[in-house]
Design a protein around this motif. Structure first.
Motif, mmCIF file in Angstrom:
data_model
loop_
_atom_site.group_PDB
_atom_site.id
_atom_site.type_symbol
_atom_site.label_atom_id
_atom_site.label_comp_id
_atom_site.label_asym_id
_atom_site.label_seq_id
_atom_site.Cartn_x
_atom_site.Cartn_y
_atom_site.Cartn_z
ATOM 1 N N LYS A 161 -42.357 75.319 53.720
ATOM 2 C CA LYS A 161 -42.966 74.370 52.768
ATOM 3 C C LYS A 161 -44.493 74.436 52.836
ATOM 4 O O LYS A 161 -45.174 74.359 51.806
ATOM 5 C CB LYS A 161 -42.452 72.953 53.042
ATOM 6 C CG LYS A 161 -40.998 72.776 52.613
ATOM 7 C CD LYS A 161 -40.524 71.351 52.755
ATOM 8 C CE LYS A 161 -39.712 71.173 53.989
ATOM 9 N NZ LYS A 161 -39.077 69.853 54.123
ATOM 10 N N ALA A 162 -45.030 74.621 54.031
ATOM 11 C CA ALA A 162 -46.492 74.711 54.158
ATOM 12 C C ALA A 162 -47.015 75.982 53.486
ATOM 13 O O ALA A 162 -48.064 75.952 52.836
ATOM 14 C CB ALA A 162 -46.898 74.694 55.639
ATOM 15 N N ARG A 222 -47.096 75.186 49.898
ATOM 16 C CA ARG A 222 -48.224 74.308 49.553
ATOM 17 C C ARG A 222 -49.536 75.088 49.550
ATOM 18 O O ARG A 222 -50.457 74.758 48.805
ATOM 19 C CB ARG A 222 -48.307 73.127 50.532
ATOM 20 C CG ARG A 222 -47.244 72.058 50.298
ATOM 21 C CD ARG A 222 -47.603 70.741 50.995
ATOM 22 N NE ARG A 222 -47.651 70.885 52.435
ATOM 23 C CZ ARG A 222 -46.610 70.776 53.252
ATOM 24 N NH1 ARG A 222 -45.402 70.516 52.770
ATOM 25 N NH2 ARG A 222 -46.746 70.925 54.553
ATOM 26 N N ASP A 233 -44.085 69.933 61.672
ATOM 27 C CA ASP A 233 -45.336 70.110 60.923
ATOM 28 C C ASP A 233 -46.516 70.473 61.825
ATOM 29 O O ASP A 233 -47.520 71.012 61.341
ATOM 30 C CB ASP A 233 -45.665 68.841 60.126
ATOM 31 C CG ASP A 233 -44.984 68.829 58.764
ATOM 32 O OD1 ASP A 233 -44.553 69.906 58.300
ATOM 33 O OD2 ASP A 233 -44.859 67.733 58.179
ATOM 34 N N LEU A 274 -43.117 72.521 43.700
ATOM 35 C CA LEU A 274 -44.579 72.666 43.790
ATOM 36 C C LEU A 274 -45.112 73.608 42.719
ATOM 37 O O LEU A 274 -46.322 73.818 42.609
ATOM 38 C CB LEU A 274 -44.970 73.248 45.165
ATOM 39 C CG LEU A 274 -44.642 72.423 46.400
ATOM 40 C CD1 LEU A 274 -44.832 73.273 47.656
ATOM 41 C CD2 LEU A 274 -45.552 71.197 46.461
ATOM 42 N N SER A 291 -56.168 80.183 51.497
ATOM 43 C CA SER A 291 -55.240 80.170 50.354
ATOM 44 C C SER A 291 -54.251 81.325 50.442
ATOM 45 O O SER A 291 -54.610 82.455 50.797
ATOM 46 C CB SER A 291 -56.040 80.289 49.049
ATOM 47 O OG SER A 291 -55.145 80.551 47.988
ATOM 48 N N GLU A 326 -37.645 72.253 47.128
ATOM 49 C CA GLU A 326 -38.936 71.551 47.320
ATOM 50 C C GLU A 326 -40.104 72.475 46.995
ATOM 51 O O GLU A 326 -41.123 72.037 46.455
ATOM 52 C CB GLU A 326 -39.048 71.046 48.759
ATOM 53 C CG GLU A 326 -38.216 69.807 49.027
ATOM 54 C CD GLU A 326 -38.484 69.220 50.403
ATOM 55 O OE1 GLU A 326 -39.658 69.094 50.804
ATOM 56 O OE2 GLU A 326 -37.495 68.897 51.098
ATOM 57 N N ILE A 327 -39.964 73.751 47.337
ATOM 58 C CA ILE A 327 -41.052 74.701 47.064
ATOM 59 C C ILE A 327 -41.149 74.976 45.557
ATOM 60 O O ILE A 327 -42.252 75.050 45.002
ATOM 61 C CB ILE A 327 -40.847 75.998 47.885
ATOM 62 C CG1 ILE A 327 -41.005 75.683 49.382
ATOM 63 C CG2 ILE A 327 -41.841 77.081 47.463
ATOM 64 C CD1 ILE A 327 -40.546 76.773 50.318
ATOM 65 N N ARG A 355 -44.078 76.892 42.657
ATOM 66 C CA ARG A 355 -43.981 78.266 43.183
ATOM 67 C C ARG A 355 -42.593 78.817 42.883
ATOM 68 O O ARG A 355 -41.640 78.068 42.666
ATOM 69 C CB ARG A 355 -44.177 78.301 44.706
ATOM 70 C CG ARG A 355 -45.264 77.428 45.223
ATOM 71 C CD ARG A 355 -46.648 77.988 44.908
ATOM 72 N NE ARG A 355 -47.636 77.035 45.409
ATOM 73 C CZ ARG A 355 -48.680 76.617 44.720
ATOM 74 N NH1 ARG A 355 -48.906 77.064 43.510
ATOM 75 N NH2 ARG A 355 -49.507 75.738 45.244
#
Ligand code: NAP
Length: 253
Positions: free
Chosen positions: A28-29, A32, A222, A56, A7, A52-53, A58
């Protein structure tokens, strides 16, 4: 829970070159995995990644800097810290390539590639590393290359720059390991991004490359992201000074 080790909740990351390709996938990862992320691009290209982040849940900002310009390199870290408060993770991903036979390579191209691919990552790591040392910890991940190990074809400045990235990764890791700042690199194999568009457009080189990859396919951005999350996480707390190949088996062959 072993998964908790991966995490990144509460961490703040700066990812360079986060508008496209490998950098966008890594940014992005990290988001996530729980991190807030400052997404850098040369122009305004990181806005979409950053949005995009934020979607999520964030915090994320898009920052611009031409990394061939030292004043812009220096300003970038201050802008990220000024907005997100600190930097726990630096991913030095931005990079460029110029292809030409060595006898035709210009001084301008040599200097530009060395500045963007080698000097800028070192100068950013130096600046961010100083903050991390004061905080008592941090993670730096440099994006190296297969050409940190091999000479490549028609890309002498790129090979020289990526060889240098692997070496300064180890040099900083040695200095900072006992102070909680881990410095590692990822050496991607052949990944389908803008960086490799010319290779993929050349049917002969494209076929030759594909035939040599044991995994039997080009990599996707990815494919690199999981390795980056790992290296930025507690799961990698005793990993430093390592250049991690993520190459579908290329170097094992
Ligand atoms: P890419 O899509 O071309 O990404 C390169 C990134 O670097 C872009 O976001 C670009 O930003 C940024 N950049 C280039 N010059 C810059 C400059 N002067 N100032 C600021 N930003 C600059 O290709 P990629 O494959 O994802 O490359 C990412 C990293 O992986 C690079 O370091 C590359 O050398 C490395 N790598 C790639 C492969 C591969 O097979 N693709 C293999 C090994 C290593 P803009 O788009 O805003 O210009």
């Amino acid at each position: 829970m072993a998964l908790d080790w991966f995490s990144l909740d509460g961490k703040v990351a700066l990812v360079t070159g986060a508008g496209t390709g490998i950098g966008a996938a890594i940014a992005k990862a990290l988001g996530r995995a729980g991190a807030d992320v400052a997404c850098h691009a040369r122009g305004d290209g990181a806005a979409e990644t950053s949005a995009e982040i934020r979607a999520l849940g964030r915090r994320s900002i898009a920052l611009s800097a031409d990394l061939s310009d030292r004043a812009a390199q220096d300003a970038l870290v201050g802008e990220a810290v000024g907005t997100l408060g600190r930097i726990d993770i630096l991913v030095n991903n931005a990079g460029m390539i110029r292809r030409a036979p060595a006898v035709d390579a210009t001084d301008e191209d040599w200097d530009l590639v060395l500045e963007v691919n080698l000097s800028a990552p070192f100068r950013l790591a130096r600046r961010v590393g100083k903050l991390m040392l004061a905080e008592g910890g941090g993670r730096i991940v440099n994006i190296a290359s297969l050409l940190s190990f091999q000479g490549g074809i028609l890309v002498p400045a790129y090979a020289a720059s990526k060889g240098g990235v692997a070496q300064f990764t180890k040099a900083l890791a040695n200095e900072w390991a006992s102070k909680g700042v881990n410095v590692n690199a990822i050496a991607p194999g052949y990944i389908a991004t803008n960086n490799t568009a010319a290779l993929r457009a050349d049917p002969t080189r494209s076929r030759q490359i594909l035939e040599r990859i044991p995994a039997g396919r080009w990599g996707e951005p990815d494919d690199i992201a999981g390795a980056a999350v790992f290296l930025c996480s507690d799961a990698a707390r005793y990993v430093t000074g390592h250049v991690l190949l993520v190459d579908g088996g290329w170097m094992a062959r």
